[in-house]
Scaffold this active site. Structure first.
Site, short mmCIF file in Angstrom:
data_model
loop_
_atom_site.label_atom_id
_atom_site.label_comp_id
_atom_site.label_asym_id
_atom_site.label_seq_id
_atom_site.Cartn_x
_atom_site.Cartn_y
_atom_site.Cartn_z
N SER A 49 27.59 -57.64 36.48
CA SER A 49 26.90 -58.59 37.38
C SER A 49 26.28 -59.80 36.69
O SER A 49 25.81 -60.71 37.37
CB SER A 49 25.82 -57.86 38.17
OG SER A 49 26.42 -57.11 39.20
N LYS A 52 27.30 -63.22 37.96
CA LYS A 52 26.71 -63.87 39.15
C LYS A 52 25.89 -65.11 38.75
O LYS A 52 25.60 -65.96 39.60
CB LYS A 52 25.84 -62.86 39.91
CG LYS A 52 26.68 -61.76 40.56
CD LYS A 52 25.85 -60.59 41.04
CE LYS A 52 26.76 -59.53 41.64
NZ LYS A 52 26.12 -58.24 41.83
N SER A 113 21.13 -58.93 42.70
CA SER A 113 22.46 -58.48 42.25
C SER A 113 23.30 -57.89 43.38
O SER A 113 24.00 -56.90 43.22
CB SER A 113 22.33 -57.48 41.10
OG SER A 113 23.37 -57.68 40.18
N GLU A 149 33.59 -58.62 42.79
CA GLU A 149 32.96 -57.29 42.76
C GLU A 149 33.88 -56.25 43.41
O GLU A 149 34.04 -55.14 42.90
CB GLU A 149 31.60 -57.32 43.47
CG GLU A 149 30.50 -57.98 42.66
CD GLU A 149 30.01 -57.14 41.50
OE1 GLU A 149 30.48 -56.00 41.34
OE2 GLU A 149 29.15 -57.63 40.74
#
Length: 281
Positions: A49, A52, A113, A149
């Protein structure tokens, strides 16, 4: 950074890293002088993550170019959402369709997240390839953003395609710090989302004095049936009481130590950098 001193910090970090029982990549930079320390720079670390953060930079660039607005509303249907992933946004709007602003999507994606928010943003950005090309255009080359994701969740090996070397994340943090690429409004919003996150409190922040300002993004994989955790990451900017600002990147990859130990390794490395740059109080 004087050579002898840098060698001492490098040795300290490498000693701490052994506890993880994996591969630990580290980048430390004094953001005012540019002094840099890199450990395991040649390894490609799965970002999980932490990607991001570059995604947010790419979206905010599109806002600055007039393609989107932070207060622009997007309609989200439940059918579009993955029901089996980390998603505080989905949980808040359980079982119903909803409207949400791009600014809120960014806050969910970066601060909390949120995986669904992340993938909606990838769609708005035109896909992973467009985000990857934009980040490369900023001069950040040692990074690959190839899977969403949802795509990462489809198979263990997929996450390794989304990689970064420690230097690439130092560059991204430097971009956020120097505020050269985005408008003031976008940079302010990015900084706010990086500071406000409730994730990873035992990582970079873990051993620093309470109240220390840390703008950061975490990333975490699952652990496979062989007891290997692909990614336990944190990357951020620490503001020291002496006026120094340092960027710290720690990627803990393919580690067999437990979560508590992996997070402690990140916290101890951040504290070593803090001490080295005179943050002792």
């Amino acid at each position: 950074m004087a050579f002898a001193q840098q060698t001492k910090l490098k040795f300290e970090i490498e000693t701490i890293s052994k506890q993880a029982k994996g591969i630990v990549g580290v980048g430390v930079m004094d953001l005012k002088t540019g002094e840099t320390l890199l450990i395991n720079q040649d390894h490609k670390f799965p970002m999980q993550s932490t990607f991001k953060f570059p995604l947010a930079i790419a979206i905010l660039d599109l806002v600055d170019k007039g393609k989107y607005k932070l207060d622009q509303s997007i309609h989200v249907t439940q059918a579009k959402l993955d029901q089996d992933t980390h998603s505080p946004m989905r949980d808040k709007h359980a079982k119903k369709d909803f409207d949400i602003t791009i600014g809120e999507l960014l806050a969910y994606s970066v601060s909390e997240s949120d995986n669904n928010a992340c993938d909606i943003l990838f769609e708005l950005a035109g896909g992973t390839g467009k985000v990857n090309d934009y980040i490369h255009s900023l001069g950040v080359k040692d990074i690959a953003i190839v899977a969403t994701e949802k795509e990462m969740a489809a198979g263990w090996e997929v996450q390794y395609g989304n990689y970064a070397r420690p230097s690439a994340f130092l560059q991204l943090l430097q971009i956020a710090y120097e505020r050269k690429n985005l408008s003031k409004t976008s940079h302010d919003y990015l900084w706010k989302t990086l500071i406000e996150g409730p994730t990873g409190l035992k990582r970079i922040k873990g051993l620093l004095p309470k109240g220390t300002e840390v703008a950061h993004k975490t990333g975490t994989s699952s652990t496979n049936d062989k007891g290997i955790s692909a990614a336990t990451n944190d990357a951020g900017i620490i503001r020291l009481p002496n006026g120094k600002d340092i960027a710290v990147v720690v990627f803990v990859s393919d580690a067999t130590a437990n979560m508590e130990t992996r997070e402690l390794v990140i916290a101890q490395i951040a504290k070593a950098a803090w001490d080295y740059y005179g943050g002792r109080q």
